[in-house]
Scaffold this motif. Structure first.
Motif, mmCIF file in Angstrom:
data_model
loop_
_atom_site.group_PDB
_atom_site.id
_atom_site.type_symbol
_atom_site.label_atom_id
_atom_site.label_comp_id
_atom_site.label_asym_id
_atom_site.label_seq_id
_atom_site.Cartn_x
_atom_site.Cartn_y
_atom_site.Cartn_z
ATOM 1 N N ARG A 756 0.829 -1.199 0.000
ATOM 2 C CA ARG A 756 0.000 0.000 0.000
ATOM 3 C C ARG A 756 0.871 1.261 0.000
ATOM 4 N NH1 ARG A 756 -2.916 -1.610 3.696
ATOM 5 N NH2 ARG A 756 -1.764 -0.755 5.470
ATOM 6 N N ASN A 760 1.135 3.685 -3.370
ATOM 7 C CA ASN A 760 0.582 5.033 -3.242
ATOM 8 C C ASN A 760 1.659 6.121 -3.271
ATOM 9 O OD1 ASN A 760 -2.101 4.191 -3.114
ATOM 10 N ND2 ASN A 760 -1.977 3.801 -0.913
ATOM 11 N N ASP A 783 -6.572 -5.773 -3.663
ATOM 12 C CA ASP A 783 -7.136 -4.423 -3.630
ATOM 13 C C ASP A 783 -7.133 -3.850 -5.054
ATOM 14 O OD1 ASP A 783 -7.567 -1.641 -3.357
ATOM 15 O OD2 ASP A 783 -6.820 -1.686 -1.298
ATOM 16 N N LYS A 784 -8.317 -3.739 -5.647
ATOM 17 C CA LYS A 784 -8.416 -3.287 -7.033
ATOM 18 C C LYS A 784 -7.947 -1.848 -7.200
ATOM 19 C CE LYS A 784 -12.183 -6.406 -8.370
ATOM 20 N NZ LYS A 784 -13.574 -6.501 -8.902
ATOM 21 N N SER A 785 -8.143 -1.033 -6.162
ATOM 22 C CA SER A 785 -7.706 0.358 -6.278
ATOM 23 C C SER A 785 -6.184 0.445 -6.338
ATOM 24 C CB SER A 785 -8.241 1.172 -5.094
ATOM 25 O OG SER A 785 -7.700 0.716 -3.869
ATOM 26 N N ILE A 786 -5.514 -0.426 -5.593
ATOM 27 C CA ILE A 786 -4.043 -0.443 -5.633
ATOM 28 C C ILE A 786 -3.567 -0.961 -6.989
ATOM 29 C CG2 ILE A 786 -1.999 -1.616 -4.705
ATOM 30 C CD1 ILE A 786 -3.182 -1.347 -1.942
ATOM 31 N N ARG A 787 -4.250 -1.975 -7.506
ATOM 32 C CA ARG A 787 -3.881 -2.485 -8.837
ATOM 33 C C ARG A 787 -4.020 -1.383 -9.882
ATOM 34 N NH1 ARG A 787 -4.222 -8.213 -9.702
ATOM 35 N NH2 ARG A 787 -5.222 -7.873 -11.730
ATOM 36 N N LYS A 788 -5.037 -0.589 -9.750
ATOM 37 C CA LYS A 788 -5.259 0.502 -10.694
ATOM 38 C C LYS A 788 -4.142 1.543 -10.594
ATOM 39 C CE LYS A 788 -8.802 3.810 -12.190
ATOM 40 N NZ LYS A 788 -10.178 4.339 -11.916
ATOM 41 N N VAL A 789 -3.738 1.855 -9.367
ATOM 42 C CA VAL A 789 -2.656 2.822 -9.152
ATOM 43 C C VAL A 789 -1.344 2.291 -9.722
ATOM 44 C CG1 VAL A 789 -1.213 3.915 -7.388
ATOM 45 C CG2 VAL A 789 -3.699 3.931 -7.147
#
Length: 901
Positions: A756, A760, A783-789
């Motif tokens: 994370r 980030n 965590d899909k949001s982390i994959r996107k980042v």
């Protein structure tokens, strides 16, 4: 009807008049040196039949030869030519001349010692002194050597041995007087000596009667061996002029001799040992006192001591191997000339594949441009004669770079009389002369990509260097055909005796392009003749070449390392384990590349890889720290280096069939993970470091979420850059998500926290290891949001540098940059398969697998058989890192953890 016939005859005659000068070309001189060739009427006739004019050169004329006399010098002889002619021949080549040499003795000035006079008795310490000169800056952490009088095999005399047990010794020499034995006739030094894996170069220093210092060096074997050195190979201290003849040491002026360890020339961090015995001054039976070709391999040791070796010592037979057995010579495959009927010969030499220089030893020089001599090696090598076993006996090299840029140097490892006795061998000689002087040709091919503008896709771009050796402008067609791409044809016009860089640009690489193996061919078609270069790029073959190189380099060291950078070695070991598993499931691949499988076996690869892993087990400290292969004398242990080693153990554990051994390897991983965690910077530590390490704090290296660098001696380095975390993330996610253990929840919390933070933080992924770390995170987090980042970061910071069209970028950072192909393959598989990425992959694969490039895996392995530092270390890294992405290309997913997608 009659008028029509007459018109055709008229036009035919007119065409002959127009093209007659072009077909015949201007008659050129071929300069011929050597008794056998000068007395050969049949050779003279062969050359005249090719419309060459023969001009004979005497020994005196050889020393002031110029291109104005003729653009090709044909030399033949079984004795050395005048030594002073080498400077003239070197200048001749540098100014556009070409040389063909028949007979390995032409530039062989190796002394032949006779009437030895012993100069020192080591049985009594009264006969010598031990010198320990101080080096500036002083070297720390050196060990005092144990010096002993020893017996010498096959000798009644005593020798002297120097050895350490844990670290290298400081500069240490044994010095003794030789003035009483020196004379003008004693120009040769002989001695017996031995070294070890780390002390593999002996330094010799003479002081003359005027107190001047003269230096030379001798590579050492592991066993006692007799060595012969010409006093002419001692260079004066501080000599800097590479283009002129240095003043020779006067043998009668020799006062003292010191022999020992010069720490600027050897790897100083590990135990060293050497022995010296039976030192004698001798006369030279050859009567020739001149620098020998041995200096050609010693550029770097002299450089590290402020001395420049001469660059005019011409000898294409240097490091060749004499071969006295009867063998049959044939034409090589894809020879540009007519096939030679098999010829049986006895005395010959097998030409060296490449000049092997003694490697540099100064730490950090693998990334310094001043130690990069890649352009000096760029040439097109054309074998002319080979044995049935494939060994090259005759070859010519057309230099594309370096001091002999655009010159051709040919070597025939046969005696002139042998060449003259066989019509086919003479024809090979004259065909090669004709090609060198009259055939427009392809000299060098460089692969790159276009530079991205806006969001357009980049495509492959090739720069092809063409050479026109003739005196007239040449027009023709250049064709580049790559299997799976549309053929490209371009018109070319090459000015007389000039070169031309021609850019050939392709369209997008199709999605179904066969990256694993493809054929390519370049053809230059002109009225004066055609030239062709063709090859198959086979990634699996190049990977095998890398494995052969690594297995052989491991034999150069006693402890299981491949190089002095374990973190790089570890990548190659991952590839080895994956490939062995692949072979178990695809045994038919053993029937491919049969010539390479004669040099190595799957058992050799397995034994080598296990030896490296077992070394890590044996050498891990009780607290979990891992040695790095460097800074060991200073007790340095880096979190980052160890992270890449345990990443290797984690990933390759899927292929370890012995469960007990797998657990042993994983114990190394867990112990290291626990040690590394003590360097984690939490908020409390960050606040404390703000006061204790203010400079590092200002640089962002004490930020909460990062890790410290590790340990140096007794000092803990609690701060570190962001890349320390990127180097350990891969192993952290393995113990968190893949390997089953009773502390998995704790490791999962650590991994989730670090993934994370790292994702980030948006640290650039432009380096060779950051992108790999991001992919380990991308492929394991839920965590899909982390994959996107992460995907966005890879697109915005990893890919753009690859789209800049930088030439040879895979060799940047001491060849570490070749690893960028690995996350690029992951990107293709898991995020987006784009034409731009395929163009970059083609560039990396071509550079790795095309032997047309002097920096291919095959050619680098020949030039750098032992990695220490400088280019030799970069070559080992190139082998290890490239092998891993090659394995991923061969079998997608094989370099990842099982079940990760």
């Amino acid at each position: 009807m009659k008028e029509s016939i007459m018109r055709q005859v008229y036009l035919a005659c007119l065409s002959l008049l127009i093209f007659f000068p072009i077909v015949l070309s201007a008659q050129e001189n071929v300069l011929v040196y050597g008794e056998a060739f000068s007395n050969s009427a049949v050779l003279k006739k062969d050359l005249e039949n090719k419309n060459f004019k023969v001009q004979y050169i005497t020994a005196a004329g050889l020393s002031d030869i110029t291109v104005d006399q003729g653009r090709l010098l044909l030399m033949g002889g079984d004795t050395p030519c005048p030594p002073e002619s080498r400077q003239a021949i070197s200048k001749y080549l540098a100014k556009g001349g070409n040389v063909m040499m028949v007979g390995p003795a032409l530039f062989d000035y190796t002394p032949k010692p006779i009437r030895p006079v012993p100069v020192v008795d080591f049985s009594s310490s009264k006969n010598y002194k031990i010198l320990k000169p101080l080096r500036k800056p002083r070297l720390g952490s050196m060990e005092k050597p144990v010096i002993q009088v020893v017996d010498v095999p096959s000798s009644k005399d005593k020798g002297l041995s120097f050895s350490t047990k844990e670290r290298g010794m400081a500069d240490t020499y044994v010095q003794f007087a030789v003035a009483q034995h020196a004379s003008s006739t004693k120009s040769v030094l002989t001695f017996n000596a031995k070294g070890n894996h780390y002390m593999d170069l002996l330094a010799l220093e003479i002081k003359d009667k005027d107190k001047n210092r003269w230096l030379t060096f001798v590579p050492l074997s592991l066993e006692w061996k007799e060595y012969t050195v010409s006093l002419a190979d001692f260079l004066p201290e501080g000599w800097k002029s590479e283009g002129t003849m240095y003043p020779l040491l006067e043998p009668a002026q020799v006062d003292s001799l010191a022999i020992g360890a010069n720490l600027a020339t050897v790897w100083k961090e590990k135990p060293m040992a050497f022995g010296i015995a039976n030192v004698a001054l001798c006369e030279n039976a050859t009567g020739i006192y001149t620098p020998t070709s041995a200096l050609n391999a010693l550029r770097l040791p002299f450089l590290e001591n402020g001395i420049t070796v001469p660059q005019w010592i011409v000898d294409p037979f240097f490091q060749s191997q004499p071969e006295g057995s009867t063998e049959t010579l044939v034409s090589p495959q894809d020879s540009p000339f007519a096939a030679v009927s098999p010829v049986t010969v006895k005395d010959k030499v097998l030409l060296a594949d490449a000049l092997v220089e003694f490697p540099g030893s100064m730490s950090g020089t693998d990334t310094k441009k001043s130690y990069d001599y890649r352009l000096d090696r760029e040439k097109r090598a054309i074998p002319l004669l080979v044995t049935n076993g494939g060994n090259v006996v005759a070859r010519f090299d057309i230099h594309a770079g370096g001091k002999y840029r655009h010159a051709a140097v040919a070597a025939f490892g046969l005696q002139p009389e042998t060449m003259l006795a066989h019509a086919d061998l003479r024809r090979t000689l004259t065909d090669a002369i004709d090609f060198i002087l009259r055939t427009p040709r392809v000299l060098k091919t460089t692969v790159n990509t276009t530079t991205q503008k806006a969001d357009e896709e980049i495509v492959p771009k090739f720069k092809i260097l063409l050479q026109n050796p003739t005196s007239q402008t040449v027009k023709g067609k250049l064709t580049l055909a790559i299997e799976g791409l549309s053929q490209k044809k371009v018109d070319v016009t090459i000015s007389p005796r000039e070169t031309l860089d021609r850019i050939v640009q392709f369209g997008e690489v199709p999605a179904d392009f066969s990256f694993k193996k493809f054929d390519w061919k370049i053809e230059l078609t002109t009225p004066l003749g055609n030239d062709r270069v063709q090859e198959t790029v086979d990634v699996e073959r190049a990977m095998l070449e890398a494995f052969i190189h690594l297995v052989e380099t491991q034999k150069k060291y006693p402890d299981g390392r491949y190089s002095n950078h374990y973190f790089g070695d570890a990548y190659g070991v991952r590839a080895m384990f994956a490939y062995l598993d692949f072979l178990d499931r695809n045994p038919e691949h053993l029937a491919k590349n049969t010539d390479l499988w004669k040099k190595i076996s799957p058992a050799d690869i397995r034994e080598s890889a296990i030896r490296f892993c077992d070394m890590l087990v044996e050498r891990q400290l009780p607290d979990g720290a891992l040695p790095m292969g460097y800074s060991e004398h200073a007790h340095g242990y880096n979190v980052a280096d160890g992270g890449q080693m345990v990443l290797a153990l984690s990933q390759l554990s899927r292929y370890v069939k012995d469960e007990q051994k797998r657990k042993t390897y994983m114990n190394v991983v867990y112990r290291f993970m626990d040690w590394a965690e003590t360097y984690y910077i939490d908020k409390a530590k960050s606040d404390s470091l703000k006061t204790s390490e203010p400079d590092a704090y200002k640089k962002g290296q004490a930020k909460e979420g990062l890790y410290g660098l590790g340990r140096s001696g007794k000092r803990r380095r609690e701060t570190g850059p962001s890349w320390v975390l990127s180097d350990i993330l891969g192993a952290q996610v393995y113990v968190a998500y893949v390997d089953k253990n009773d502390r998995q929840q704790m490791y999962r919390e650590i991994a989730e926290r670090n993934v994370r933070f790292y994702a980030n933080a948006q640290y650039s992924a432009a380096g060779y290891y950051q992108a790999e770390a991001l992919f380990w995170s991308y492929l394991t987090t839920q965590d899909k949001s982390i994959r996107k980042v992460i995907a966005a970061n890879l697109k915005n910071s990893f890919l753009p540098p690859l789209y800049k069209g930088k030439l040879n970028d895979m060799y940047d950072l001491g060849s570490r940059s070749t690893l960028r192909a690995l996350p690029l393959l992951y990107y293709q598989q898991f995020i987006a398969n784009t034409a731009s990425n395929r163009a970059v992959l083609l560039k990396y694969i071509w550079s790795f697998g095309s032997d047309d490039s002097m920096s291919s895996m095959h050619n680098l392995a020949q030039s750098f058989p032992k990695p220490v530092h400088g280019e030799s270390l970069a070559a080992a890294k190139y082998a290890a890192l490239s092998a891993l992405w090659a394995m991923e290309l061969l079998e997608p997913g094989s370099t990842l953890y099982p079940g990760v997608n």
